[in-house]
Design a protein around this motif. Structure first.
Motif, PDB file in Angstrom:
ATOM      1  N   GLY A  85       0.788  -1.226   0.000  1.00 47.52           N
ATOM      2  CA  GLY A  85       0.000   0.000   0.000  1.00 47.52           C
ATOM      3  C   GLY A  85       0.824   1.281   0.000  1.00 47.52           C
ATOM      4  O   GLY A  85       0.269   2.378  -0.088  1.00 47.52           O
ATOM      5  N   PRO A 130       3.201   4.378  -1.155  1.00 44.76           N
ATOM      6  CA  PRO A 130       3.333   5.103  -2.427  1.00 44.76           C
ATOM      7  C   PRO A 130       4.615   4.679  -3.151  1.00 44.76           C
ATOM      8  O   PRO A 130       5.610   4.342  -2.513  1.00 44.76           O
ATOM      9  CB  PRO A 130       3.431   6.574  -1.997  1.00 44.76           C
ATOM     10  N   VAL A 131       4.552   4.703  -4.449  1.00 41.99           N
ATOM     11  CA  VAL A 131       5.708   4.316  -5.268  1.00 41.99           C
ATOM     12  C   VAL A 131       6.605   5.523  -5.487  1.00 41.99           C
ATOM     13  O   VAL A 131       6.121   6.608  -5.832  1.00 41.99           O
ATOM     14  CB  VAL A 131       5.231   3.750  -6.623  1.00 41.99           C
ATOM     15  N   LYS A 177      -2.306 -10.068  -4.934  1.00 38.62           N
ATOM     16  CA  LYS A 177      -2.715  -8.711  -5.340  1.00 38.62           C
ATOM     17  C   LYS A 177      -1.597  -8.100  -6.184  1.00 38.62           C
ATOM     18  O   LYS A 177      -0.420  -8.389  -5.945  1.00 38.62           O
ATOM     19  CB  LYS A 177      -2.953  -7.824  -4.116  1.00 38.62           C
ATOM     20  N   ARG A 208      -0.419  -4.433  -8.805  1.00 41.90           N
ATOM     21  CA  ARG A 208      -0.681  -3.176  -9.510  1.00 41.90           C
ATOM     22  C   ARG A 208       0.373  -2.993 -10.582  1.00 41.90           C
ATOM     23  O   ARG A 208       1.499  -3.458 -10.434  1.00 41.90           O
ATOM     24  CB  ARG A 208      -0.635  -1.975  -8.576  1.00 41.90           C
ATOM     25  N   GLY A 232      -5.740  -1.849  -9.647  1.00 41.39           N
ATOM     26  CA  GLY A 232      -5.201  -2.995  -8.943  1.00 41.39           C
ATOM     27  C   GLY A 232      -6.189  -4.150  -8.966  1.00 41.39           C
ATOM     28  O   GLY A 232      -7.402  -3.950  -9.066  1.00 41.39           O
TER      29      GLY A 232
END
Lengths: 441, 381
Positions: free
Chosen positions: A92, A94-95, A123, A125, A138
């Motif tokens: 979860g 941030p990238v 999961k 993204r 996602g």
């Protein structure tokens, strides 16, 4: 004098046009680019985050299968993990796009795996690094632990689809003839495997010669030719139960080269009566059959177009083996191959725009593709013996069998991109031939 | 009186006799091996020359007699006896039976497919000095196809757009110091896809690189038109121009008039921008910078689509990301159009670095750009 007049005229025109010439360019700067580069797109897929105690190994395995799937296409190139600047420690979080930009990763795949009580949730993204945005939304897949490879393939299919805009082919299976033993005493069995050669399962024993298996559109049935009765006969096999039956029960008649129609209800095949071989179609439910060709030559290897309206086949009616296209209901056929050499085993692309074929010319075999009207023929491979092309479900990759020369020669499966790039071998436990690529599951 | 003569004659006679019979003049016998020969008859010779019959072999090889070897029991250990480890029972090797086909157990279908909520937005990242384009740590085969062929770079060279020789710090103090630099070279590339069925020789491995783009000209005051400047540059004081120059000047004048007329007419249209136009070199430089990053997937349906992308730029030559938009497209389905647009967008953004190299004084000319990406010539490679 003339010069003076001309110069005065130029000055006059300049003066007249001065207000507009000051605005030298009309609208935005317009540039046309007609040359680009063809190279794999760099992407990064760090190990997926293990969100439960026992999920660490599974998280790594799934990320590796996703990477193998994508890199195996030849369209993507993985940026090695040793080069990563950022670490993904939480799904979860941030990238940090700057870190991924710095290593020139254009796409980033992040994921997480949790495993509890034999149930696995994956999961993921996909990120467009240079745009700093997520590609699509996602997703998560849930299943049992023994289905982890399928979940990894599904993730890879989604990533492939989001970047290329086309469907993937990783969660698909291939039925083929598994070969063992020396060339003159080779045992052949039908087998099915994942597209990448994993999970091989056998469908028949080695007591009878089997040839040319063909998947149905739904991947639940397989047509093949068996010499179980001494004569080549078309059989249909239910993949789930491994039960098979002879499709054509006429004694003393050879039937072979079967293929399902896209509707799954009709089978088209070759039938030899006397010295003549023609193409027939049969309704599976009723058993009723009808003859589609009636030339005094050999017509065989029929393959439907994806919409079921046309059939491409090979015929030697012109003196050598060439490719012809006719209506699915039979009738006049038009020749589409005119190059040198002999053409055989045509297969219509799932996209409907191309036909793959085997070509024999100047002592070598090739796998090639051409438009459905015969134009733009392109040979993709060349070897001692290449044959039997089959299309990936997205029409992007061709799998075929390659046999090596000599008494110790063996047959293997290969794949090649339709551009002719990325030729590579499919790992199988034994020799393999006659592949037929099933649908995306 | 003759006694001396008799003595001398006798001595000489003895010497002569010794020389003759004592072996002084006898040569050594030659070192020759001598074989004994015997004379045989013709019949004996014919009998000798008859071909010998091959020995007859038995059809089956016979086993050689085994030597009688008496097994001697080993000497018992003199010292204490170690307990013998009982070996693990070894499973007899059984040849694998022909596998009987079993019902194929399909891999469980992953049951849930859900979309996930939007992730939190990344925090603003401080500026870092990381290179915009990373160095590839591991060399790989060159699957790259580009407009111009590039030979395989040196193994120690990093991949970069320009060629740079290695520059090392000199140890000698009197040499002018230069900044230490790693060698760089462009990535190897061919100009077309070469399939296995094609002769490799058809693809050139390298070609001459085009000349470097000319340096940006120094800022010049805005000109109302380029055309009249050329005749004006002719020295007026030149009393007797050569006929050739005269002709050239006349051509230039005619060309200038035509250009001026054309510009005057075209300038009547609305929506023009001010400032001097970009030179061909400046436009080409911009085009080449973007095309180096435009990755075309020739086997995809997006390769059938031509897209025109509009965007705006700031004065530093950087693209305003939010302004990137698809203006028009030609060919292909909706998905293919979107994929083609994404590829074009990535090309524009990826190759900008710290901003495209465009003359700031002509900002009005390039602040808005419409770029068309036409892959038609790429499809047939």
């Amino acid at each position: 004098m003339k010069q003076i007049i001309a110069s005065l005229l130029a000055v006059f025109l300049t003066a007249v046009s001065a207000p507009s010439v000051a605005l030298a360019q009309s609208g935005p700067l317009r540039i046309e680019i007609t040359e680009g580069v063809i190279e794999p797109l760099p992407y990064a897929v760090p190990d997926f985050v293990a969100e439960s105690a026992g999920g660490q190994q599974l998280a790594q395995q799934i990320a590796r299968v996703v990477a193998e799937d994508l890199t195996g296409t030849g369209l993507f190139r993985e940026v090695p993990r040793e080069a990563h600047i950022s670490q993904i420690t939480s799904f979860g979080s941030p990238v940090q796009f700057a870190d991924w930009k710095a290593i020139n990763a254009q796409a980033l795949i992040t994921g997480a795996v949790s495993s509890e009580g034999g149930r696995v949730v994956v999961k993921f993204r996909v990120w467009d690094v240079f745009a700093g945005t997520e590609l699509g939304q996602g997703m998560q897949f849930a299943g049992t632990a023994d289905g982890w490879r399928r979940m990894a393939h599904k993730v890879a299919d989604q990533v492939y689809s989001r970047i290329t805009g086309e469907s993937g082919y990783f969660d698909s299976r291939v039925v083929f003839v598994s070969e063992s033993g020396p060339k003159d005493q080779r045992a052949k069995r039908l087998a099915v495997m994942d597209y990448d050669g994993a999970n091989v399962q056998y469908l028949t024993g080695g007591n009878a010669l089997v040839l040319a298996p063909r998947f149905s559109e739904d991947g639940q049935r397989v047509l093949y030719t068996s010499y179980e009765t001494g004569m080549p006969r078309v059989h249909v096999l239910e993949v789930g139960t491994v039960q098979s039956r002879i499709l054509q029960g006429q004694d003393g008649v050879m039937s072979f080269a079967p293929r399902f129609a896209p509707n799954g209800q009709t089978v088209v095949y070759s039938l030899t009566q006397g010295s003549n071989t023609d193409i027939w179609a049969m309704d599976i439910a009723s058993g009723g059959s009808r003859q589609l060709t009636s030339a005094p030559s050999i017509e065989t290897a029929p393959s439907y177009s994806p919409d079921g309206s046309q059939i491409v086949f090979e015929s030697d009616r012109s003196g050598t083996q060439q490719l012809y296209v006719m209506s699915a209901s039979g009738g006049e056929a038009r020749r589409i191959s005119f190059g040198q050499g002999r053409y055989s085993t045509p297969v219509w692309s799932p996209r409907g725009d191309m036909i793959a074929f085997t070509k024999q010319n100047a002592g070598r075999f090739h796998i090639g593709v051409m438009r459905t009207d015969g134009s733009e023929e392109r040979l993709l491979t060349a070897s001692f013996l290449d044959e039997g092309p089959t299309w990936a479900p997205n029409g992007r990759v061709i799998m075929f069998a390659r046999e090596t020369q000599g008494a110790q020669g063996s047959s293997s499966l290969y794949t090649v991109d339709i551009s002719g790039r990325n030729l590579k071998r499919v790992r199988t436990p034994e020799g393999a031939s006659d592949p037929s690529w099933g649908p995306l599951q | 009186m003759h006694t001396g003569h008799y003595i001398s004659g006798g001595a000489h006679g003895i010497l002569i006799l010794w020389a003759l019979f004592g072996g002084m003049f006898r040569s050594d016998p030659p070192d020759v091996q001598v074989a004994d020969v015997s004379v045989i008859s013709e019949a004996q010779f014919a009998a000798m020359m008859q071909p010998q019959a091959a020995p007859t072999l038995g059809s089956e090889p016979t086993a050689l007699p085994q030597p009688d070897i008496e097994e001697q029991p080993p000497e018992p250990p003199a010292a204490e006896v170690q307990p013998v480890q009982t070996p693990e029972p070894v499973e007899p090797e059984v040849s694998e039976p022909d596998p009987v086909p079993q019902p194929v157990t399909p891999t469980p279908e992953p049951e849930v497919v859900e979309t996930l909520p939007q992730p939190p937005a990344p925090e603003p990242v401080p500026e870092v000095d990381a290179p915009e384009v990373a160095l590839r740590p591991i060399p790989r085969p060159a699957p790259r196809v580009a407009p111009e062929a590039v030979p395989e770079p040196a193994p120690e060279a990093d991949i970069a757009p320009d060629v740079q020789e290695t520059v090392e710090q000199s140890e000698t103090p009197d040499v002018t110091e230069s900044e230490e630099q790693q060698a760089t070279a462009p990535e190897a590339a061919a100009t077309e896809i070469v399939t296995e069925a094609e002769e490799p020789a058809r693809a050139p491995s390298a070609s001459v690189r085009p000349q470097a783009r000319p340096n940006r000209p120094a800022p010049t005051p805005p000109q109302t038109a380029e055309a009249p400047s050329e005749p004006a540059s002719t020295p007026p004081a030149e009393a007797e121009p050569e006929p050739q120059q005269d002709t050239a000047a006349a051509d230039a004048t005619a060309s200038a008039i035509a250009d001026a007329l054309e510009e005057a007419l075209s300038g009547a249209s609305t929506g023009t921008t001010s400032g001097p136009p970009l030179t061909q070199g400046e436009t080409d430089g911009f085009r080449i910078a973007v095309q180096d990053c435009w990755v075309v997937d020739v086997g995809s349906q997006a390769a059938d689509v031509t897209v025109t992308v509009g965007f705006e730029m700031d004065r530093s030559g950087r693209v305003v990301s939010s302004s990137l938009r698809l203006l028009s497209s030609e060919g292909g389905s909706g998905t293919a159009v979107d994929t083609a647009f994404q590829a074009a967008r990535r090309a524009i953004l990826r190759c900008q670095g710290d901003g495209y190299s465009l003359p700031p004084e002509k900002f009005d000319q390039w602040k808005a750009v419409e770029m068309t990406f036409n892959p038609e010539s790429m499809r047939i490679r």
